[in-house]
Write a protein that holds these residues in place. Structure first.
Motif, short mmCIF file in Angstrom:
data_model
loop_
_atom_site.label_atom_id
_atom_site.label_comp_id
_atom_site.label_asym_id
_atom_site.label_seq_id
_atom_site.Cartn_x
_atom_site.Cartn_y
_atom_site.Cartn_z
N SER A 85 -8.16 -0.97 3.43
CA SER A 85 -8.75 -0.86 2.10
C SER A 85 -7.65 -1.14 1.07
O SER A 85 -6.50 -0.77 1.25
CB SER A 85 -9.34 0.54 1.92
OG SER A 85 -8.40 1.53 2.27
N SER A 113 -10.63 4.37 -2.15
CA SER A 113 -10.79 2.96 -1.81
C SER A 113 -11.53 2.23 -2.94
O SER A 113 -12.40 2.80 -3.59
CB SER A 113 -11.58 2.80 -0.52
OG SER A 113 -10.93 3.47 0.54
N LYS A 173 0.81 -1.22 0.00
CA LYS A 173 0.00 0.00 0.00
C LYS A 173 0.84 1.27 0.00
O LYS A 173 0.34 2.35 -0.31
CB LYS A 173 -0.88 0.04 1.26
CG LYS A 173 -2.16 -0.76 1.14
CD LYS A 173 -3.04 -0.56 2.37
CE LYS A 173 -3.50 0.86 2.60
NZ LYS A 173 -4.80 1.21 1.99
N HIS A 206 -7.00 12.34 1.88
CA HIS A 206 -7.19 10.89 1.83
C HIS A 206 -8.26 10.62 0.79
O HIS A 206 -8.96 11.52 0.38
CB HIS A 206 -7.66 10.41 3.21
CG HIS A 206 -7.05 9.09 3.61
ND1 HIS A 206 -5.80 8.99 4.14
CD2 HIS A 206 -7.53 7.83 3.54
CE1 HIS A 206 -5.54 7.72 4.41
NE2 HIS A 206 -6.58 6.99 4.04
N ARG A 253 1.95 2.37 2.84
CA ARG A 253 1.37 3.00 4.03
C ARG A 253 2.40 3.03 5.14
O ARG A 253 3.09 2.05 5.38
CB ARG A 253 0.16 2.16 4.45
CG ARG A 253 -0.54 2.57 5.73
CD ARG A 253 -1.90 1.90 5.74
NE ARG A 253 -2.57 1.91 7.01
CZ ARG A 253 -3.90 1.82 7.13
NH1 ARG A 253 -4.66 1.69 6.04
NH2 ARG A 253 -4.47 1.80 8.29
N ASN A 306 -6.19 -0.16 -1.55
CA ASN A 306 -5.76 0.92 -2.44
C ASN A 306 -4.40 1.39 -1.98
O ASN A 306 -3.98 1.14 -0.86
CB ASN A 306 -6.75 2.10 -2.35
CG ASN A 306 -6.99 2.53 -0.90
OD1 ASN A 306 -7.79 1.92 -0.20
ND2 ASN A 306 -6.27 3.55 -0.46
MG MG Z 1 -8.14 3.05 3.73
#
Ligand code: MG
Ligand code: TXA
Length: 364
Positions: A152, A160, A54, A248, A56, A154
């Protein structure tokens, strides 16, 4: 749509997904809200792959998805053994919330059991848990016999995915990513998140389809808004909810909201844009009519004035519009009322993070 026993996903495919999870691999799976990027919630190495895929930051905690007991009567389920491997204290309020809303689009945050890897919780001593309602997610969870972390599916900061094809386009480079196809997500925005970890009050961390008003009506529990809650406790500077970043859920095309009848005001920020402006209009309004501007060409797109229908199509519309090469996308400001809080929240963040440089915003 595939949300029942006629699911196109055969049990052989689900068995393969289960094996992949046991081997420490990633499997994208449908839920009723959005698609998740799944990994074994007790395998730190597998969880690290989710963060890497991701893009992230590793201090952003994940939701652990759990199975509902088979052939259940929603009001009768004993959730205590389901939560036991993950959670330290289960309050009366927690039991009431689970009985009223699980399986479904509600995530609850608890103090974590020590066996839950810190990789899953972003280093925090709390853990977010949800039992998704989608039958394919439930089948996967029951066969896997464990918890599945599922952010999610994405890239960090992006919109998402609400279909298997959306997941594929997010992870184009990961040709070996297994994606279970459960059709289009019905809810369309992420679950409501309620923090129960303080032990005394329930606090709304992310608005969604299930609202504080509905919770109060069904359970008698008052959900506090973050502003009303006790100020950040220890660890308060950790990003407890990554979705709470201002940017976001964002498309790469600039996106703005306009207030009723004020489409041209929204354009003032973009003096050079003369054409290729997509404007969403409520199905309850006839159209922009003559309010347009002679030198700007608007293309209208009708959006539902019912909040649930709007939410279910929001990310689909943002993705489709983002593909169509508009210079600017305009959405009407959602009306006041808590049933709109979820979509208002997502639209605001999508606006803030939108535009070609959205990825730099989102990762701040
Ligand atoms: Mg998310
Ligand atoms: O509907 C959903 O919740 C979807 C589907 C796939 O289940 N999942 C989802 O996951 O939206 P994700 O990772 O994109 O968002 C989860 C949110 C994040 O904002 C995260 O910060 C928050 O849940 N979260 C997770 N664990 C938490 C914790 N221990 N305390 C506070 N927030 C937490």
């Amino acid at each position: 749509m595939s949300s029942d026993s006629s699911s196109p996903q055969s049990s052989a495919v689900i068995n393969e997904a289960v094996q992949s999870l046991r081997d420490g691999g990633l499997v994208a799976f449908p839920t009723e809200t959005v698609y998740g990027l799944g990994a074994d919630a007790k395998n730190p190495e597998a969880i690290k792959k989710v963060f890497a895929a991701k893009g992230r930051p590793s201090n952003h905690p994940l939701i652990v998805h759990v199975a509902a007991p088979d052939k259940f009567d929603q009001a009768q389920v004993d959730w205590v053994p389901v939560l036991a491997p993950w959670v330290r204290d289960i309050s009366e309020d927690a039991l009431k919330l689970m009985h009223a809303f699980w399986p479904g689009p509600l995530t609850l945050v608890f103090k974590k059991d020590k066996s839950v890897p810190l990789e899953a919780t972003g280093g925090q001593d709390t853990v977010a848990i949800r039992a998704p309602a989608h039958p394919l997610a439930q089948e996967l969870l029951r066969k896997f016999k464990g918890g599945i972390v599922g952010p999610s599916a994405n890239r960090f900061g992006k919109v998402s995915p609400t279909s298997a094809a959306d997941v594929r386009s997010e992870f184009e480079g990961m040709l070996d990513l297994m994606i279970l196809d459960g059709g289009d997500c019905k809810v369309g925005i992420e679950s409501t998140i309620i923090d129960l970890s303080s032990g005394d009050r329930a606090v709304l961390l992310r608005p969604g389809l299930i609202t504080p008003g509905e919770i109060l009506a069904k359970t008698g529990i008052h959900v506090y808004l973050p502003g009303e809650s006790i100020q950040a406790k220890e660890g308060g500077d950790l990003p407890r909810v990554s979705g709470s970043l201002r940017a976001h859920y964002a498309p790469t095309t600039p996106l703005r909201m306009y207030s009723p009848g004020r489409v041209l005001d929204a354009l003032s920020e973009f003096p050079d844009i003369k054409s290729r402006v997509a404007v969403a209009v409520w199905d309850s309004d006839s159209s922009l009519g003559d309010d347009g501007h002679p030198s700007v060409h608007f293309e209208e797109m009708v959006v539902p004035s019912d909040s649930t229908a709007f939410a279910s199509r929001l990310y689909r519309s943002l993705r489709d519009l983002d593909q169509q090469g508009w210079d600017l996308i305009l959405f009407p400001e959602p009306p006041t009322g808590e049933e709109w809080d979820g979509v208002r929240d997502r639209l605001q963040r999508a606006c803030f993070g939108s535009g070609p440089s959205s990825s730099s915003h989102a990762s701040n």
